[in-house]
Design a protein around this motif. Sequence first.
Motif, PDB file in Angstrom:
ATOM      1  N   ILE A 224       0.689  -1.296  -0.048  1.00 13.57           N
ATOM      2  CA  ILE A 224       0.099   0.023  -0.044  1.00 13.57           C
ATOM      3  C   ILE A 224       0.732   1.231   0.024  1.00 13.57           C
ATOM      4  O   ILE A 224       0.519   2.071  -0.717  1.00 13.57           O
ATOM      5  N   ALA A 225       2.040   1.164   0.720  1.00 16.05           N
ATOM      6  CA  ALA A 225       2.794   2.213   0.979  1.00 16.05           C
ATOM      7  C   ALA A 225       3.524   2.440  -0.412  1.00 16.05           C
ATOM      8  O   ALA A 225       3.540   3.660  -0.922  1.00 16.05           O
ATOM      9  N   MET A 226       3.627   1.667  -1.296  1.00 17.22           N
ATOM     10  CA  MET A 226       4.173   1.853  -2.619  1.00 17.22           C
ATOM     11  C   MET A 226       2.956   2.334  -3.599  1.00 17.22           C
ATOM     12  O   MET A 226       3.430   3.060  -4.584  1.00 17.22           O
ATOM     13  N   LYS A 231       1.454  10.107   0.983  1.00  7.50           N
ATOM     14  CA  LYS A 231       0.274  10.150   1.908  1.00  7.50           C
ATOM     15  C   LYS A 231       0.441  10.811   3.028  1.00  7.50           C
ATOM     16  O   LYS A 231      -0.441  11.191   3.963  1.00  7.50           O
ATOM     17  N   ALA A 232       1.813  10.403   3.781  1.00  7.90           N
ATOM     18  CA  ALA A 232       1.747  10.878   5.086  1.00  7.90           C
ATOM     19  C   ALA A 232       2.694  12.331   5.490  1.00  7.90           C
ATOM     20  O   ALA A 232       3.227  12.618   4.427  1.00  7.90           O
ATOM     21  N   ASP A 233       2.282  12.565   6.628  1.00  7.49           N
ATOM     22  CA  ASP A 233       3.078  13.904   6.898  1.00  7.49           C
ATOM     23  C   ASP A 233       4.346  13.652   7.164  1.00  7.49           C
ATOM     24  O   ASP A 233       4.809  12.946   7.962  1.00  7.49           O
ATOM     25  N   LYS A 234       5.311  14.160   6.257  1.00 10.58           N
ATOM     26  CA  LYS A 234       6.697  13.864   6.346  1.00 10.58           C
ATOM     27  C   LYS A 234       7.517  14.434   7.770  1.00 10.58           C
ATOM     28  O   LYS A 234       8.561  14.009   7.965  1.00 10.58           O
ATOM     29  N   ASN A 235       6.610  15.273   8.149  1.00 14.69           N
ATOM     30  CA  ASN A 235       7.325  15.952   9.507  1.00 14.69           C
ATOM     31  C   ASN A 235       6.637  15.235  10.885  1.00 14.69           C
ATOM     32  O   ASN A 235       6.902  15.663  11.917  1.00 14.69           O
ATOM     33  N   ALA A 236       5.963  14.135  10.391  1.00 11.13           N
ATOM     34  CA  ALA A 236       5.176  13.333  11.858  1.00 11.13           C
ATOM     35  C   ALA A 236       5.954  12.186  11.956  1.00 11.13           C
ATOM     36  O   ALA A 236       6.766  11.484  10.993  1.00 11.13           O
ATOM     37  N   GLU A 237       5.612  11.309  12.862  1.00 11.84           N
ATOM     38  CA  GLU A 237       5.867   9.912  13.080  1.00 11.84           C
ATOM     39  C   GLU A 237       5.536   9.191  12.015  1.00 11.84           C
ATOM     40  O   GLU A 237       4.640   9.440  11.608  1.00 11.84           O
ATOM     41  N   PRO A 244      -6.531   5.177   0.127  1.00  4.53           N
ATOM     42  CA  PRO A 244      -7.594   6.325   0.202  1.00  4.53           C
ATOM     43  C   PRO A 244      -8.935   6.114  -0.234  1.00  4.53           C
ATOM     44  O   PRO A 244      -8.996   5.080  -0.943  1.00  4.53           O
ATOM     45  N   SER A 245      -9.782   6.412   0.425  1.00  3.68           N
ATOM     46  CA  SER A 245     -11.266   6.284   0.434  1.00  3.68           C
ATOM     47  C   SER A 245     -11.671   7.188  -0.727  1.00  3.68           C
ATOM     48  O   SER A 245     -12.774   7.134  -1.129  1.00  3.68           O
ATOM     49  N   ASP A 246     -10.937   8.300  -1.448  1.00  3.57           N
ATOM     50  CA  ASP A 246     -11.398   8.994  -2.240  1.00  3.57           C
ATOM     51  C   ASP A 246     -11.275   8.590  -3.830  1.00  3.57           C
ATOM     52  O   ASP A 246     -11.509   9.527  -4.650  1.00  3.57           O
ATOM     53  N   GLY A 247     -10.960   7.206  -4.040  1.00  3.00           N
ATOM     54  CA  GLY A 247     -10.608   6.570  -5.450  1.00  3.00           C
ATOM     55  C   GLY A 247      -9.439   7.139  -6.259  1.00  3.00           C
ATOM     56  O   GLY A 247      -9.204   6.855  -7.094  1.00  3.00           O
ATOM     57  N   THR A 248      -8.488   7.664  -5.385  1.00  5.02           N
ATOM     58  CA  THR A 248      -7.050   7.851  -5.907  1.00  5.02           C
ATOM     59  C   THR A 248      -6.599   6.700  -6.688  1.00  5.02           C
ATOM     60  O   THR A 248      -6.573   5.784  -6.031  1.00  5.02           O
ATOM     61  N   PRO A 249      -6.205   6.803  -7.850  1.00  2.06           N
ATOM     62  CA  PRO A 249      -5.556   5.164  -8.446  1.00  2.06           C
ATOM     63  C   PRO A 249      -4.251   5.200  -7.831  1.00  2.06           C
ATOM     64  O   PRO A 249      -3.559   6.321  -7.569  1.00  2.06           O
ATOM     65  N   PRO A 250      -3.559   3.852  -7.814  1.00  3.68           N
ATOM     66  CA  PRO A 250      -2.516   3.584  -7.238  1.00  3.68           C
ATOM     67  C   PRO A 250      -1.168   4.127  -8.083  1.00  3.68           C
ATOM     68  O   PRO A 250      -1.490   4.302  -9.552  1.00  3.68           O
ATOM     69  N   SER A 251      -0.130   4.129  -7.645  1.00  4.82           N
ATOM     70  CA  SER A 251       1.014   4.473  -8.266  1.00  4.82           C
ATOM     71  C   SER A 251       1.639   3.451  -9.025  1.00  4.82           C
ATOM     72  O   SER A 251       0.969   2.272  -9.071  1.00  4.82           O
ATOM     73  N   PRO A 379      -6.509 -11.830  -5.910  1.00  6.33           N
ATOM     74  CA  PRO A 379      -7.102 -10.418  -5.246  1.00  6.33           C
ATOM     75  C   PRO A 379      -6.531  -9.270  -5.285  1.00  6.33           C
ATOM     76  O   PRO A 379      -5.123  -9.244  -5.679  1.00  6.33           O
ATOM     77  N   GLY A 380      -7.135  -8.288  -5.354  1.00  6.02           N
ATOM     78  CA  GLY A 380      -6.386  -6.810  -5.265  1.00  6.02           C
ATOM     79  C   GLY A 380      -5.968  -6.352  -4.073  1.00  6.02           C
ATOM     80  O   GLY A 380      -6.194  -7.145  -3.008  1.00  6.02           O
ATOM     81  N   LEU A 381      -5.547  -5.259  -4.038  1.00  8.39           N
ATOM     82  CA  LEU A 381      -4.908  -4.516  -2.862  1.00  8.39           C
ATOM     83  C   LEU A 381      -5.952  -4.410  -1.786  1.00  8.39           C
ATOM     84  O   LEU A 381      -5.764  -4.803  -0.821  1.00  8.39           O
ATOM     85  N   ALA A 382      -7.053  -3.925  -2.149  1.00  8.93           N
ATOM     86  CA  ALA A 382      -8.115  -3.784  -1.101  1.00  8.93           C
ATOM     87  C   ALA A 382      -8.733  -4.928  -0.368  1.00  8.93           C
ATOM     88  O   ALA A 382      -8.914  -5.029   0.768  1.00  8.93           O
TER      89      ALA A 382
END
Length: 448
Positions: A224-226, A231-237, A244-251, A379-382
């Motif tokens: 999923i990360a790849m 999608k993560a805040d680079k300044n956070a842990e 994503p639940s907004d239908g963003t296509p995978p990279s 099976p797909g990723l989801a």
Amino acid sequence: MTCSIDGERYWERIVLRHYEDEFEFVVRLFSLGSDALDTAALNQIRDHFNSAQYPRFAYEGVAGRGVFGTTYRVRETLPGPGGAGGQGETTRWLAVKRAAEKEKEALRNEVRWLKELRGSEHIVHFVASRDDGEKEEKEKEKQGPVARLVWKLSSLRVSNNKNNNRGNKNVKEALKGLEGPVLVMEYLANGDLGQMYYRTVKYDLVVPNRVLWSILLCLVRACIAMAYPGKADKNAEPCREEIPSDGTPPSNIEHGDLHMGNIMIGDFARPSSEGEHGLVPVLKLIDFGMAKESKDAVQENLFSISKVLINLIARKVVPTGLGTPATGYKGYRTWATEILPPQTDDNPFSSFDYKYATLDPELRDLIARCLAQDPGKRPGLAEMLREVQAAAAAAADKSATARDEDVMETDDAIHAFLQRALYDAEDDTSENEVTRKDPFGDIGGYDF
């Protein structure tokens, strides 16, 4: 099973040999000369981090050595509120990676992708990097759009992210004077999945279902990360990867070298009783030197982690993919023949005399689908995330009321397995040759 040169201890991977239907890695122990180990590079790293110029750093040794370069372990002391030597002082360990002379582009590629994947819980944490070729590339930037694109993809500017980061600015400063490219990552002390695989073979350990489900869940989250980087805040842990639940296509990011030697074992969740990594430590992907963009990236990454799982289950190399036999199973053909129940004339899939009788049927069927000959049946990723999360939770619930035949799934049994497979010290050996089997690549952490 280590060698020692100038006080350095490390694995030396030698050759991949093919015997009938199995691949075998042979590890030999040598007294290596300066031609086998780049002593000049080692001495440069050691002297650099042991110098008075950088008092908060200390060189500790070689963390891993592969065909394409070497990774070194460095200790950093982080001062507390009262300053150096005061109360609250903490320590962390870093992995400093240098490429062999002809493999610098692989390291540049790895830095590029690790920057892209920052903030993901199941990807090794990027700390800093340096490339003394930057000035040359910046000159190329002035020469036109093609050169600007080359510079954009290959320059190794240091991260300012603050993940576990109190000292990252100091790491950046401490790289000055080192010949680049050089990459600094978090150091993961518990070894790689190949080491655990090797010990299950050596000590005849069956991997419990709860451990297998936990490993698979970590690897799905790494996929999923790849698929959804940045999608993560680079300044956070580092945060747990979700779709994503907004239908963003995978990279289209494909790891390109996803095998047990490139899956590192991290720490438990804190407190240890909570989270997905409360019983089994987190797994993280390393070595993105061969990563690339491909239209089938998600499918290839999922297929690769499925091959890792079937080899862990079987504790041997299981041939999969084009050119290997497939078996008809539940309406489709799969390369998971090894873990399917035996077929008879009366019962196509009988459970009698089944050599993997302790394997969770749900896990068997899922891996069979993941290794289906027809990609459309996989099976797909989801779906993978949904099924593995549910199955891992159900397996934990069942363990509380485990019957005698399921005793290997209790918390105590899991702790005992991990102690033997991960944490117990290896016995010294005087043998000149030790065989370690690894399904896909070199065994040894932080290799290229």
